[in-house]
Design an enzyme around this catalytic site. Structure first.
Site, PDB file in Angstrom:
ATOM      1  N   SER A 142      11.809  -6.891  16.759  1.00  0.00           N
ATOM      2  CA  SER A 142      10.548  -7.459  15.177  1.00  0.00           C
ATOM      3  C   SER A 142      11.181  -8.219  14.558  1.00  0.00           C
ATOM      4  O   SER A 142      12.759  -7.887  14.161  1.00  0.00           O
ATOM      5  CB  SER A 142      10.002  -6.010  14.479  1.00  0.00           C
ATOM      6  OG  SER A 142       9.455  -6.489  13.386  1.00  0.00           O
ATOM      7  N   LYS A 155      13.944  -0.296  14.979  1.00  0.00           N
ATOM      8  CA  LYS A 155      14.213  -1.674  15.834  1.00  0.00           C
ATOM      9  C   LYS A 155      16.043  -1.370  15.667  1.00  0.00           C
ATOM     10  O   LYS A 155      16.515  -2.432  17.062  1.00  0.00           O
ATOM     11  CB  LYS A 155      13.856  -2.235  15.359  1.00  0.00           C
ATOM     12  CG  LYS A 155      12.052  -2.458  15.634  1.00  0.00           C
ATOM     13  CD  LYS A 155      11.378  -2.343  16.632  1.00  0.00           C
ATOM     14  CE  LYS A 155      10.225  -1.703  17.418  1.00  0.00           C
ATOM     15  NZ  LYS A 155       9.725  -0.999  19.015  1.00  0.00           N
ATOM     16  N   TYR A 169      11.247   1.447   9.416  1.00  0.00           N
ATOM     17  CA  TYR A 169      10.199   1.187  10.943  1.00  0.00           C
ATOM     18  C   TYR A 169      11.237   0.503  11.613  1.00  0.00           C
ATOM     19  O   TYR A 169      12.064  -0.182  12.499  1.00  0.00           O
ATOM     20  CB  TYR A 169       9.030   0.329  10.864  1.00  0.00           C
ATOM     21  CG  TYR A 169       8.752  -0.085  12.156  1.00  0.00           C
ATOM     22  CD1 TYR A 169       8.271   0.247  13.419  1.00  0.00           C
ATOM     23  CD2 TYR A 169       8.297  -1.543  11.320  1.00  0.00           C
ATOM     24  CE1 TYR A 169       8.580  -0.926  14.051  1.00  0.00           C
ATOM     25  CE2 TYR A 169       8.242  -2.765  12.302  1.00  0.00           C
ATOM     26  CZ  TYR A 169       8.307  -2.312  14.098  1.00  0.00           C
ATOM     27  OH  TYR A 169       7.940  -3.295  15.045  1.00  0.00           O
TER      28      TYR A 169
HETATM   29  P1  NAD Z   1       0.892  -0.099  19.974  1.00  0.00           P
HETATM   30  O1  NAD Z   1       0.749   0.430  18.531  1.00  0.00           O
HETATM   31  O2  NAD Z   1      -0.769  -1.611  19.898  1.00  0.00           O
HETATM   32  O3  NAD Z   1       1.343  -0.154  21.660  1.00  0.00           O
HETATM   33  C1  NAD Z   1       3.001   0.509  21.541  1.00  0.00           C
HETATM   34  C2  NAD Z   1       1.938   1.562  22.713  1.00  0.00           C
HETATM   35  O4  NAD Z   1       3.296   2.282  22.714  1.00  0.00           O
HETATM   36  C3  NAD Z   1       0.671   2.048  22.363  1.00  0.00           C
HETATM   37  O5  NAD Z   1      -0.483   2.349  23.710  1.00  0.00           O
HETATM   38  C4  NAD Z   1       1.114   4.044  22.117  1.00  0.00           C
HETATM   39  O6  NAD Z   1       0.532   4.860  22.310  1.00  0.00           O
HETATM   40  C5  NAD Z   1       2.758   3.928  22.770  1.00  0.00           C
HETATM   41  N1  NAD Z   1       3.311   4.691  22.780  1.00  0.00           N
HETATM   42  C6  NAD Z   1       3.988   5.060  20.963  1.00  0.00           C
HETATM   43  N2  NAD Z   1       4.684   6.300  21.227  1.00  0.00           N
HETATM   44  C7  NAD Z   1       4.893   6.257  22.842  1.00  0.00           C
HETATM   45  C8  NAD Z   1       5.927   7.485  22.983  1.00  0.00           C
HETATM   46  N3  NAD Z   1       6.675   8.445  22.520  1.00  0.00           N
HETATM   47  N4  NAD Z   1       6.025   7.755  24.410  1.00  0.00           N
HETATM   48  C9  NAD Z   1       4.701   6.694  25.255  1.00  0.00           C
HETATM   49  N5  NAD Z   1       4.374   6.215  24.736  1.00  0.00           N
HETATM   50  C10 NAD Z   1       3.982   6.159  22.825  1.00  0.00           C
HETATM   51  O7  NAD Z   1       2.030  -1.611  19.298  1.00  0.00           O
HETATM   52  P2  NAD Z   1       1.441  -3.241  19.488  1.00  0.00           P
HETATM   53  O8  NAD Z   1       1.572  -4.117  18.493  1.00  0.00           O
HETATM   54  O9  NAD Z   1       1.689  -3.173  21.092  1.00  0.00           O
HETATM   55  O10 NAD Z   1       3.415  -3.703  19.745  1.00  0.00           O
HETATM   56  C11 NAD Z   1       4.931  -3.187  21.001  1.00  0.00           C
HETATM   57  C12 NAD Z   1       5.801  -3.114  19.970  1.00  0.00           C
HETATM   58  O11 NAD Z   1       6.350  -3.940  20.055  1.00  0.00           O
HETATM   59  C13 NAD Z   1       6.084  -1.512  19.558  1.00  0.00           C
HETATM   60  O12 NAD Z   1       7.195  -1.496  20.205  1.00  0.00           O
HETATM   61  C14 NAD Z   1       6.204  -2.874  17.857  1.00  0.00           C
HETATM   62  O13 NAD Z   1       7.745  -1.654  16.675  1.00  0.00           O
HETATM   63  C15 NAD Z   1       6.534  -4.165  18.740  1.00  0.00           C
HETATM   64  N6  NAD Z   1       6.767  -5.116  17.851  1.00  0.00           N
HETATM   65  C16 NAD Z   1       5.682  -5.051  17.619  1.00  0.00           C
HETATM   66  C17 NAD Z   1       4.485  -6.402  16.538  1.00  0.00           C
HETATM   67  C18 NAD Z   1       3.028  -6.202  16.003  1.00  0.00           C
HETATM   68  O14 NAD Z   1       3.241  -7.104  15.305  1.00  0.00           O
HETATM   69  N7  NAD Z   1       2.575  -5.870  16.303  1.00  0.00           N
HETATM   70  C19 NAD Z   1       5.967  -6.712  15.437  1.00  0.00           C
HETATM   71  C20 NAD Z   1       7.163  -6.978  16.550  1.00  0.00           C
HETATM   72  C21 NAD Z   1       6.996  -5.888  17.194  1.00  0.00           C
END
Ligand code: NAD
Ligand code: UDP
Length: 339
Positions: A126, A154, A150
């Protein structure tokens, strides 16, 4: 057909990437513990792609399950690792939960990959890893100071991956630092569905336009930007998905550790986002400029030149596309609510 394990594959970014992978001819295995996803997303993926990917409900910290998946699918060539918790405020209140889920979970996953000779990973990082900067676009080698647990998770995982590569240079590691992903699949069948009151701007705008929220609070009107509101680099989810596929293709010919920014390189202010959302979708978004949100910075946008140079990837969708597709998805959610 290359088989890819997608952790967190039923979440917002994961589900869109699974669709993109299937459409690009990859075979997909999903592992998700449903902590922030709904199993019906699997049906939605099937509806869009006419294919149901293999799904394991479970946790990335479950070593036995990871072994079972790897033994059952010895042809997995790479892992796209989305699974993680992502709410900044919650990470401040419950840091151990975040270090356990994100950092310990990633260690368990990397161990299983090493054990089963799957040495190719794409990791969701991120823009929050960077130290706040005044006006310039953020470059991959700029300094890092995550300002909350958080962001720390990362940055820790990035370093763990880098050390792993240092210990075994046959690994292929792509760290993708996302800026602000928004929008939804053009079908309107999958998208982000935050639980409770949304923290992020776009879901809040879309819920305000729907009348679910009375008005949007614009956090801060006194930033040193053209209109006084904070600027971010919003990127369409479709572009983000293409970035993952570009990284996957690159890693099939290149070993090494690489980190790339995935952003548009363009900053958009909160007021600009409101205006474009209103105009594109012919809706009204009542808003009020309030105090700054604690911990927010004035501007944050990517220099995405490296991803273009190395991966041949750049974002192609504009703010109108993001607003239109986000609204189409919100309308779908509204319909589901009313039934
Ligand atoms: P999200 O919460 O929609 O998706 C994450 C998924 O991981 C969920 O389906 C959740 O059920 C699953 N999960 C969480 N912990 C778990 C575990 N221990 N074992 C198995 N499954 C698990 O989030 P997103 O927006 O799709 O983000 C995906 C990734 O991208 C994350 O790592 C997030 O930190 C990163 N990210 C997201 C953003 C954003 O703005 N959406 C920005 C930067 C980075
Ligand atoms: N924002 C806002 N009102 C909201 C939510 C967000 O004014 O209800 C602003 C926020 O202060 C920031 C921008 O919109 O300047 C993007 O916020 P978001 O939480 O989506 O992303 P992040 O701040 O994590 O980059």
């Amino acid at each position: 057909m290359q088989k890819i394990l997608v952790t967190g594959g039923l979440g917002y970014i994961g589900s869109h990437t699974v669709v993109g992978l299937i459409e690009a001819g990859f075979d997909v295995v999903i592992l998700d513990n449903l902590s922030n996803a709904d199993k019906t997303t699997l049906d939605r993926i099937a509806q869009i792609t006419h294919h149901t990917p293999i799904f394991f409900e479970g946790d990335i910290r479950d070593t036995e399950l990871l072994s079972k998946i790897c033994l059952k699918h010895p042809d997995i060539k790479a892992v796209i690792h989305f699974a993680g918790l992502k709410a900044v405020g919650e990470s401040v209140a419950h840091p151990l939960k975040y270090y356990d889920n994100n950092v310990v979970g990633s260690i368990r996953l990397i161990e299983a990959m090493q054990k089963h000779h799957i040495k190719n990973i794409i990791f969701s990082s991120s823009a929050t890893v960077y130290a706040p900067q005044k006006e310039a676009a953020l470059r991959e080698d700029d300094s890092k100071t995550p300002s909350n647990p958080y962001g720390q998770t990362k940055w820790m995982i990035e370093n763990i991956l880098k050390d792993q590569y240092g210990s075994d240079p046959t690994w292929r590691i792509s760290v993708l630092r996302y800026f602000n992903p928004v929008g939804a699949h053009g079908s309107g069948l999958i998208g982000e569905n935050p639980k409770g009151i949304p923290n992020n701007l776009f879901p809040y705008i879309a819920q305000t336009a729907s009348g679910i929220r009375q008005k949007l609070n614009v956090f801060g009107g006194d930033y040193p930007t053209a209109d006084g509101t904070a600027m971010r680099d919003y990127i369409h989810i479709d572009d983000l998905v293409k970035g993952h596929i570009a990284a996957l293709k690159y890693s099939s010919d290149h070993k090494g550790y690489h980190a790339f920014n995935l952003g548009t390189g363009k900053g958009t202010s909160v007021l600009e986002a409101i205006k474009v959302f209103e105009k594109t979708n012919e809706v009204k978004i009542p808003y009020e400029v309030t105090a700054r949100r604690e911990g927010d910075i004035a501007t944050c946008f990517a220099n995405a030149d490296l991803a273009y140079k190395v991966l041949g990837w750049k974002a192609t969708k504009n703010l109108e596309d993001m607003c239109r597709d986000h609204w189409r998805w919100q309308q779908h959610l509204n319909q589901c609510r009313s039934h």
